[in-house]
Design a protein around this motif. Structure first.
Motif, PDB file in Angstrom:
ATOM      1  N   UNK A   1       0.855  -1.188   0.000  1.00 57.45           N
ATOM      2  CA  UNK A   1       0.000   0.000   0.000  1.00 57.45           C
ATOM      3  C   UNK A   1       0.885   1.230   0.000  1.00 57.45           C
TER       4      UNK A   1
ATOM      5  N   UNK B   1      -4.453  -0.334   6.992  1.00 61.66           N
ATOM      6  CA  UNK B   1      -4.047   1.047   7.190  1.00 61.66           C
ATOM      7  C   UNK B   1      -4.655   1.532   8.495  1.00 61.66           C
TER       8      UNK B   1
ATOM      9  N   UNK C   1      -8.919   8.743   2.149  1.00 62.40           N
ATOM     10  CA  UNK C   1      -7.585   9.321   1.948  1.00 62.40           C
ATOM     11  C   UNK C   1      -6.886   8.620   0.774  1.00 62.40           C
TER      12      UNK C   1
ATOM     13  N   UNK D   1      -3.837  -5.858   3.679  1.00 61.14           N
ATOM     14  CA  UNK D   1      -3.194  -4.539   3.727  1.00 61.14           C
ATOM     15  C   UNK D   1      -4.021  -3.686   4.677  1.00 61.14           C
TER      16      UNK D   1
ATOM     17  N   UNK E   1     -10.782  -2.480  -6.951  1.00 64.19           N
ATOM     18  CA  UNK E   1     -11.762  -1.948  -6.015  1.00 64.19           C
ATOM     19  C   UNK E   1     -11.554  -0.443  -5.941  1.00 64.19           C
TER      20      UNK E   1
ATOM     21  N   UNK F   1       0.243   3.708   7.703  1.00 62.39           N
ATOM     22  CA  UNK F   1      -0.414   4.648   8.600  1.00 62.39           C
ATOM     23  C   UNK F   1      -1.315   5.565   7.791  1.00 62.39           C
ATOM     24  N   UNK F   2      -2.557   5.703   8.236  1.00 60.68           N
ATOM     25  CA  UNK F   2      -3.512   6.554   7.530  1.00 60.68           C
ATOM     26  C   UNK F   2      -4.909   6.279   8.049  1.00 60.68           C
ATOM     27  N   UNK F   3      -5.905   6.766   7.300  1.00 60.44           N
ATOM     28  CA  UNK F   3      -7.304   6.532   7.683  1.00 60.44           C
ATOM     29  C   UNK F   3      -7.567   5.022   7.762  1.00 60.44           C
TER      30      UNK F   3
ATOM     31  N   UNK G   1      -7.796  -3.613   3.342  1.00 59.30           N
ATOM     32  CA  UNK G   1      -7.875  -4.211   2.018  1.00 59.30           C
ATOM     33  C   UNK G   1      -7.430  -5.658   2.122  1.00 59.30           C
TER      34      UNK G   1
ATOM     35  N   UNK H   1     -10.408  -8.699  -4.763  1.00 61.36           N
ATOM     36  CA  UNK H   1      -9.904  -7.724  -3.792  1.00 61.36           C
ATOM     37  C   UNK H   1     -11.027  -6.795  -3.364  1.00 61.36           C
ATOM     38  N   UNK H   2     -11.045  -6.451  -2.088  1.00 57.97           N
ATOM     39  CA  UNK H   2     -12.052  -5.548  -1.539  1.00 57.97           C
ATOM     40  C   UNK H   2     -11.410  -4.676  -0.476  1.00 57.97           C
ATOM     41  N   UNK H   3     -11.745  -3.394  -0.496  1.00 61.64           N
ATOM     42  CA  UNK H   3     -11.305  -2.475   0.551  1.00 61.64           C
ATOM     43  C   UNK H   3     -12.508  -2.053   1.368  1.00 61.64           C
TER      44      UNK H   3
ATOM     45  N   UNK I   1      -3.378   0.456  -3.140  1.00 57.18           N
ATOM     46  CA  UNK I   1      -2.914  -0.878  -2.769  1.00 57.18           C
ATOM     47  C   UNK I   1      -2.910  -1.746  -4.008  1.00 57.18           C
TER      48      UNK I   1
ATOM     49  N   UNK J   1     -13.547   0.741   4.209  1.00 59.93           N
ATOM     50  CA  UNK J   1     -13.087   1.990   4.816  1.00 59.93           C
ATOM     51  C   UNK J   1     -14.005   2.339   5.981  1.00 59.93           C
TER      52      UNK J   1
ATOM     53  N   UNK K   1     -17.795   1.491   4.909  1.00 60.80           N
ATOM     54  CA  UNK K   1     -18.137   0.070   4.836  1.00 60.80           C
ATOM     55  C   UNK K   1     -18.320  -0.575   6.196  1.00 60.80           C
TER      56      UNK K   1
END
Lengths: 321, 321
Positions: free
Chosen positions: A49, B92, A128, B90, A123, B126-128, B132, B47-49, A132, B51, B55
């Protein structure tokens, strides 16, 4: 998924799955993609990522973000000796920015064609800015390059020149600068990795810096390494910018070059020389693997015999003997 | 990667790759993981994220986030008829929250063991807060369940009950509520998907709602569908909460249930009945595939013959004939 997301995928990403590799009987658009492996192959997978402001500068163009994201992953395949098979992209965007998406898609398309690595799924999410990528590759069964195979007495090599990208990050706004381009548009050493399958005992790609990444090889192999500072290959551009000594130190401690660092039995020296010539890529011996004595994993020795100890995190202390 | 990230991986994720499947000769910790496929298999990837705030609710526990993230992906394998092989994660994170990570890791570990799907690699950034997952599975060569195989005259089925998760989202704070649990802890219909390989002509998992997801099957197959509202299977809990009519409408339009919607030739009715019995999972015929006439892809008909047109986005208009 909203209508907008379908439109974005259709406009910017649908064609990145069109490619002639014949290994993707079902590409994006269903619940899964389907990929073909040959019976003699094993699957390699890696995921990375990249987050705005952490892994690429705020304000970087879509082309830069696409390039650095995909190449960071392809470089992991290179370090295993794998051939690319395909990738999936999970893109998180704060808003629909057509200019960003167009540049992102164009550059991604160039890499898809250059490395024959189709986009097989993805996806889109809102949040932010982050990219990935999970990449898939293949190796002939049983032949991957792990980090754990380095043996006492092995030679240590790096490809190309190191340190350029770290200095290039400082100048990333100027895409005509040679060092900036090393940071913005790194080259994955895929052909080198595949060429090393029968030659290298261990390999890693240089994302955190030679000392840090060679340290990973040493820890996984339970050995240690001595690196000769004067052997570290640095570019003329970096030397003229920092001076030769500082350039070599930067080459050991700065990351993002995506060159390969690998170890190999001295019996393969001639074959490695020929491989480098065939790829027009310098492969430079920078040191040797030695037994681990409980001290630092990686020691750096200067031409006059002074020893620099560096930790994975960078300089730990400096010893004049 | 920093020392903290290594410590997090070691403490919370290292053991999720220890499992007896024997299909992962090299797990997390190298540049790539290595996975084995058998010669008669093809690889499925999705693949799916997810957030935070989009989600899953802000403030959801690590267990909820882990469960919904992995199951959303396993459900895509189910919809292809695939058997799980492994996944990469992954993650974050805005900060190191030990309580969140512990709950996340515990629940992920339960799913890893339940579905024999090891964690083979990952990335921490590091982030919101976002998760994933890219999941890998296998199908016998040439036998996957695509969205594009539905034929005029096919029956349309859904598994289990639908609409629960949409209503459950409203009550997600109460993890003892039956509907909330359908939202928080969905079940991937993996055994069903694999059982349908020789029976279904098309399949999809219900993440956006029956009408929206059946619409994807119809578009990919260039057909249309008629759904009988009174056949839509809803739970007693949903009926007693919304009343039966509204419960069935909710069952058609709300998502997140992760049941399967599939089409099948009428000649397979008896086999599908037996499959449902063997899995102790109701498989309910809710309508039929018809030729596409240029109108809506999915029509819903009530018991008294009234027709409700619904678009992919939800209700478009309501026609009383």
């Amino acid at each position: 998924m909203s209508g907008t997301e379908f439109a974005i995928i259709d406009r910017y990403f649908a064609r990145l799955g069109d490619f002639p590799s014949g290994r993707v009987p079902l590409g994006p658009g269903d619940d899964c993609a389907i990929l073909n492996l040959s019976p003699g192959e094993q699957l390699c997978v890696s995921t990375d990522t990249l987050v705005e402001g952490v892994h690429f500068p705020v304000g970087a163009s879509g082309g830069i973000v696409a390039h650095r994201s995909l190449v960071a992953n392809l470089s992991d395949l290179a370090a295993m000796g794998a051939a690319p098979l395909g990738f999936v992209l999970a893109l998180t965007l704060p808003r629909v920015d057509e200019g960003f998406l167009r540049a992102f898609s164009l550059r991604l398309g160039e890499l898809v064609r250059t490395y024959d690595v189709p986009l097989v799924g993805g996806n889109l999410a809102r949040g932010q800015l982050a990219v990935n990528i999970t990449v898939f590759g293949t190796v002939p069964r049983g032949s991957w390059l792990a980090r754990s195979g380095a043996a006492v007495g092995d030679d240590i090599y790096v490809s190309g020149t190191v340190g350029d990208a770290g200095e290039g990050l400082e100048r990333w706004h100027d895409a005509t600068d040679a060092l900036a381009r090393r940071y913005l548009f790194p080259v994955p050493r895929l052909a080198l990795g595949q060429g090393l399958l029968d030659l290298a005992s261990a390999a890693i790609d240089i994302s955190d810096g030679v000392v840090a990444d060679l340290g990973h090889i040493c820890a996984a192999s339970d050995v240690a390494a001595t690196v000769m500072l004067d052997s570290v290959p640095v570019s003329a551009a970096l030397s003229s910018s920092l001076g030769e000594h500082k350039a070599r130190l930067a080459g050991l401690s700065s990351g993002d070059d995506y060159e390969l660092c690998f170890t190999s039995s001295p019996s393969h020296r001639e074959a490695i020389h020929r491989l480098g010539e065939s790829l027009s890529l310098p492969l430079t011996k920078i040191g040797n693997i030695r037994a681990f004595d409980g001290g630092g994993r990686v020691s750096v020795v200067t031409g006059d015999g002074a020893k620099i100890e560096l930790s994975r995190e960078g300089y730990e202390h400096f010893d004049d003997p």
